[in-house]
Design a protein around this motif. Sequence first.
Motif, PDB file in Angstrom:
ATOM      1  N   SER A  70      69.978  63.599  78.913  1.00 19.59           N
ATOM      2  CA  SER A  70      69.490  62.928  80.117  1.00 19.59           C
ATOM      3  C   SER A  70      69.468  63.805  81.361  1.00 19.59           C
ATOM      4  CB  SER A  70      70.343  61.703  80.393  1.00 19.59           C
ATOM      5  OG  SER A  70      71.627  62.140  80.763  1.00 19.59           O
ATOM      6  N   HIS A  95      66.111  57.011  72.338  1.00 18.97           N
ATOM      7  CA  HIS A  95      67.508  57.337  72.642  1.00 18.97           C
ATOM      8  C   HIS A  95      68.143  57.904  71.377  1.00 18.97           C
ATOM      9  CE1 HIS A  95      71.724  56.009  74.227  1.00 18.97           C
ATOM     10  NE2 HIS A  95      71.562  57.304  74.217  1.00 18.97           N
ATOM     11  N   GLY A 137      77.669  51.830  71.114  1.00 15.05           N
ATOM     12  CA  GLY A 137      78.017  53.209  71.447  1.00 15.05           C
ATOM     13  C   GLY A 137      77.235  53.656  72.656  1.00 15.05           C
ATOM     14  N   GLY A 138      77.315  54.952  72.935  1.00 18.91           N
ATOM     15  CA  GLY A 138      76.640  55.492  74.114  1.00 18.91           C
ATOM     16  C   GLY A 138      77.584  55.508  75.299  1.00 18.91           C
ATOM     17  N   ALA A 145      81.824  53.652  76.279  1.00 20.23           N
ATOM     18  CA  ALA A 145      82.934  52.921  75.652  1.00 20.23           C
ATOM     19  C   ALA A 145      82.654  51.413  75.621  1.00 20.23           C
ATOM     20  CB  ALA A 145      84.219  53.201  76.408  1.00 20.23           C
ATOM     21  N   SER A 191      81.187  53.232  68.092  1.00 21.27           N
ATOM     22  CA  SER A 191      80.743  54.494  67.507  1.00 21.27           C
ATOM     23  C   SER A 191      80.614  55.501  68.627  1.00 21.27           C
ATOM     24  CB  SER A 191      79.411  54.265  66.812  1.00 21.27           C
ATOM     25  OG  SER A 191      78.759  55.482  66.629  1.00 21.27           O
ATOM     26  N   TRP A 192      81.077  56.705  68.375  1.00 21.40           N
ATOM     27  CA  TRP A 192      80.908  57.759  69.379  1.00 21.40           C
ATOM     28  C   TRP A 192      79.806  58.705  68.917  1.00 21.40           C
ATOM     29  CZ3 TRP A 192      80.870  62.953  68.803  1.00 21.40           C
ATOM     30  CH2 TRP A 192      80.802  63.721  69.984  1.00 21.40           C
ATOM     31  N   GLY A 193      78.997  59.112  69.847  1.00 23.17           N
ATOM     32  CA  GLY A 193      77.977  60.089  69.489  1.00 23.17           C
ATOM     33  C   GLY A 193      77.343  60.696  70.712  1.00 23.17           C
ATOM     34  N   MET A 194      76.480  61.622  70.504  1.00 21.07           N
ATOM     35  CA  MET A 194      75.679  62.206  71.569  1.00 21.07           C
ATOM     36  C   MET A 194      74.360  62.684  70.979  1.00 21.07           C
ATOM     37  SD  MET A 194      78.373  65.276  72.623  1.00 21.07           S
ATOM     38  CE  MET A 194      77.554  65.683  74.106  1.00 21.07           C
ATOM     39  N   THR A 195      73.384  62.860  71.848  1.00 15.53           N
ATOM     40  CA  THR A 195      72.086  63.368  71.401  1.00 15.53           C
ATOM     41  C   THR A 195      72.300  64.606  70.534  1.00 15.53           C
ATOM     42  OG1 THR A 195      71.163  62.517  73.451  1.00 15.53           O
ATOM     43  CG2 THR A 195      69.842  64.132  72.258  1.00 15.53           C
ATOM     44  N   GLU A 196      73.235  65.455  70.936  1.00  9.90           N
ATOM     45  CA  GLU A 196      73.508  66.707  70.219  1.00  9.90           C
ATOM     46  C   GLU A 196      74.102  66.473  68.830  1.00  9.90           C
ATOM     47  OE1 GLU A 196      74.101  66.031  73.335  1.00  9.90           O
ATOM     48  OE2 GLU A 196      74.083  67.801  74.624  1.00  9.90           O
ATOM     49  N   GLN A 216      87.381  54.932  69.266  1.00 14.22           N
ATOM     50  CA  GLN A 216      86.035  55.327  68.855  1.00 14.22           C
ATOM     51  C   GLN A 216      85.991  55.481  67.344  1.00 14.22           C
ATOM     52  OE1 GLN A 216      87.213  55.893  71.818  1.00 14.22           O
ATOM     53  NE2 GLN A 216      85.470  55.293  73.063  1.00 14.22           N
ATOM     54  N   THR A 258      81.901  69.018  73.921  1.00 12.03           N
ATOM     55  CA  THR A 258      81.217  67.766  74.255  1.00 12.03           C
ATOM     56  C   THR A 258      81.325  67.366  75.720  1.00 12.03           C
ATOM     57  OG1 THR A 258      83.169  66.443  73.823  1.00 12.03           O
ATOM     58  CG2 THR A 258      81.705  66.893  71.939  1.00 12.03           C
ATOM     59  N   LEU A 278      88.523  58.078  72.984  1.00  8.89           N
ATOM     60  CA  LEU A 278      87.951  58.795  74.105  1.00  8.89           C
ATOM     61  C   LEU A 278      88.650  58.364  75.383  1.00  8.89           C
ATOM     62  CD1 LEU A 278      84.751  60.239  74.043  1.00  8.89           C
ATOM     63  CD2 LEU A 278      85.043  58.927  76.127  1.00  8.89           C
ATOM     64  N   ARG A 305      84.994  61.048  80.201  1.00  8.08           N
ATOM     65  CA  ARG A 305      84.222  62.274  80.300  1.00  8.08           C
ATOM     66  C   ARG A 305      84.968  63.172  81.268  1.00  8.08           C
ATOM     67  NH1 ARG A 305      77.784  61.564  80.639  1.00  8.08           N
ATOM     68  NH2 ARG A 305      77.533  60.550  78.644  1.00  8.08           N
ATOM     69  N   LYS A 308      72.855  52.929  80.099  1.00  9.23           N
ATOM     70  CA  LYS A 308      74.299  52.980  80.334  1.00  9.23           C
ATOM     71  C   LYS A 308      74.555  52.851  81.835  1.00  9.23           C
ATOM     72  CE  LYS A 308      74.616  56.751  77.054  1.00  9.23           C
ATOM     73  NZ  LYS A 308      75.381  57.955  76.732  1.00  9.23           N
TER      74      LYS A 308
HETATM   75  P1  ADP Z   1      73.750  61.139  78.120  1.00  8.51           P
HETATM   76  O1  ADP Z   1      74.533  59.853  78.252  1.00  8.51           O
HETATM   77  O2  ADP Z   1      74.459  62.316  78.681  1.00  8.51           O
HETATM   78  O3  ADP Z   1      72.344  60.971  78.428  1.00  8.51           O
HETATM   79  P2  ADP Z   1      74.018  60.865  75.319  1.00  8.51           P
HETATM   80  O4  ADP Z   1      73.294  59.586  75.168  1.00  8.51           O
HETATM   81  O5  ADP Z   1      73.847  61.903  74.298  1.00  8.51           O
HETATM   82  O6  ADP Z   1      73.635  61.529  76.615  1.00  8.51           O
HETATM   83  O7  ADP Z   1      75.527  60.505  75.586  1.00  8.51           O
HETATM   84  C1  ADP Z   1      76.599  61.192  75.071  1.00  8.51           C
HETATM   85  C2  ADP Z   1      77.849  60.792  75.776  1.00  8.51           C
HETATM   86  O8  ADP Z   1      77.993  59.372  75.826  1.00  8.51           O
HETATM   87  C3  ADP Z   1      79.096  61.271  75.097  1.00  8.51           C
HETATM   88  O9  ADP Z   1      79.362  62.610  75.406  1.00  8.51           O
HETATM   89  C4  ADP Z   1      80.152  60.315  75.654  1.00  8.51           C
HETATM   90  O10 ADP Z   1      80.595  60.709  76.935  1.00  8.51           O
HETATM   91  C5  ADP Z   1      79.393  59.032  75.799  1.00  8.51           C
HETATM   92  N1  ADP Z   1      79.655  58.174  74.644  1.00  8.51           N
HETATM   93  C6  ADP Z   1      78.910  58.031  73.548  1.00  8.51           C
HETATM   94  N2  ADP Z   1      79.463  57.137  72.706  1.00  8.51           N
HETATM   95  C7  ADP Z   1      80.603  56.707  73.279  1.00  8.51           C
HETATM   96  C8  ADP Z   1      81.637  55.781  72.907  1.00  8.51           C
HETATM   97  N3  ADP Z   1      81.600  55.095  71.789  1.00  8.51           N
HETATM   98  N4  ADP Z   1      82.677  55.625  73.757  1.00  8.51           N
HETATM   99  C9  ADP Z   1      82.721  56.297  74.915  1.00  8.51           C
HETATM  100  N5  ADP Z   1      81.782  57.161  75.330  1.00  8.51           N
HETATM  101  C10 ADP Z   1      80.745  57.380  74.513  1.00  8.51           C
END
Ligand code: ADP
Length: 554
Positions: free
Chosen positions: A204, A249, A318-319, A321, A341-346, A375, A433, A447, A450, A541
């Motif tokens: 983003s 997304h 996810g995305g 907390a 679920s925890w994740g990121m675009t990467e 998470q 991350t 988690l 950030r 978010k």
């Molecule tokens: P951005 O939000 O930077 O556009 P992403 O959609 O890839 O990009 O988001 C990744 C970030 O979102 C993670 O590094 C983390 O900080 C946060 N995130 C994703 N899943 C979770 C989760 N389940 N709990 C808390 N934070 C999360």
Amino acid sequence: MPPEKAQDRPVPKAADVMDGLMQPRPLTIAHILERVERLYAHKSVVTAGAERLTYAEVAGHTRRLATVLDALGVPVGARVGTFASNTRRHLEVYLGVPATKRVLHSINIRLPAEHLEYIVEHAEDDVVFVDRGLLPRIWPIAGRLPLVRYWVVLPDGSDAEIPADSRILDYDELISAADPFAGSFEDTFVLADENLASGLCYTSGTTGPPKGVLYSHRSTVLHCLGTLAAGLIGLCESDVVLPIVPMFHANAWGLPYGAMMAGASLVLPGASADPVHLLTLMEAERVTVAGAVPTVWTSLVPGLRAHDLSATRFLLGGGSAVPPALSERYRAAIGVPITHSWGMTEVSPVGVIGGTRTQHRDADADEQVAVRAAQGQPLPLVNVRIADVETGRELPRDGVAVGELQVAGPWVAGGYYRVDAAGSFTGDGWLRTGDLATIDADGYLRLVDRVKDLIKSGGEWISSVELEAALASHPDVVEVAVIARPDPRWMERPVAYVVLRDGSAATADELLSHITPMVAKWWLPDEFFFMVSLPKTGTGKLSKVALRDAARIT
Ligand code: ADP
């Protein structure tokens, strides 16, 4: 004679090492397309209740799209943009572009114009497929994007004006006029490399220009298999899957490819994120699995009991907390919590998934809630570790030490598209991350925050995520964000932005007394701001950046 110790055995010579004799067939998205076509032709793809197609029809259009892309002269390897909601036409492009060795660049439709222009130019998109209703949003910058040779309009029920321009084409007209590709998509890959790029998603750009994550066929298929793993998301043929999370997304968290690989039916919500629309769709289509960011799950809460959601078996959040109180509201109303679920675009994007294990079966209710709030555990093939932010030294997995979360695995980015971002990776190639986490002895990840959202007060850290979870457990709190405010004495102090349920008269004092038993005294926010709504990012978010801007906190 004492038994031989492993370290005393001779190290095998190079000549003893040999390759296996299995077929080196590549892992590709073409396989997903052909699988759904051969095995699950009759299963359905529904777009927002209005349009009901079978996978056979979707695959048929995809076969025609293959010849359309050839006829338009789109080279193999070219980036093909999509600027679209979750619809079956978007799904056809999702399949057809990578199955013909082009690269699918799904563009976030909520990006501001300057970011849009930057990423379409940076990706060098050759063609962009755009929902008719979204054309007015992107067409104004089309003049500054000379590399885009064609803008293909996807009919979506909108009557938005289509400018008279030779670069604008109509998807349905192209598809109905085209001959279908008659060969095997999969066979065209047999001699190709599974590491060919298949998709491109930009982060983003909250901390600098957006960075492109370039997925490969191999990473996408492995991620898909990872999310299919039983006991995790475990998508299966009997599922009806609703990706509320947009297909732009991080590929809707892999749900569309996963559903097709498993033979599950797909329900696509179209352009509307209206809570009643989503709940009605879930009820009417007997949705079993759905995925969305916590702000969307929050918006659905008031309508939960008014709809029959008895078919639901798994909700993915996810995305950011998922506050435990939110998940518990779902469990109370429909018997299904929101699985974290925890994740990121990467990370393609799913890296870690929550839920309890057998060892928690006899745990009391509070402990189970606490486990579900984590998470969770890494998916198979994903490795996680935490490291000291300053020294980079790995920290113990004791559930106490907090460090930067680092990830490695076959669906984790090893670099960014045409940018040098060496600082994002460790010397041994793990992704840094920017998240702070603990990992316990069972491998559960929690988690904390950030790095950039953590609040530093008097030399001690305060977790905005934990404070938000505590505040969200108040029955009148609908949404909450906690950010740091500069403070002459303490360096930073927490302040809370809160949206209350309609008609609530809760006061700051009431919220303070509610959270006092849950957090340390010096964590209590200095001030509360009651808001009508909170700003959101392009992926829905809560946007702390926008809040800080509004509060003039940088
Ligand atoms: P951005 O939000 O930077 O556009 P992403 O959609 O890839 O990009 O988001 C990744 C970030 O979102 C993670 O590094 C983390 O900080 C946060 N995130 C994703 N899943 C979770 C989760 N389940 N709990 C808390 N934070 C999360």
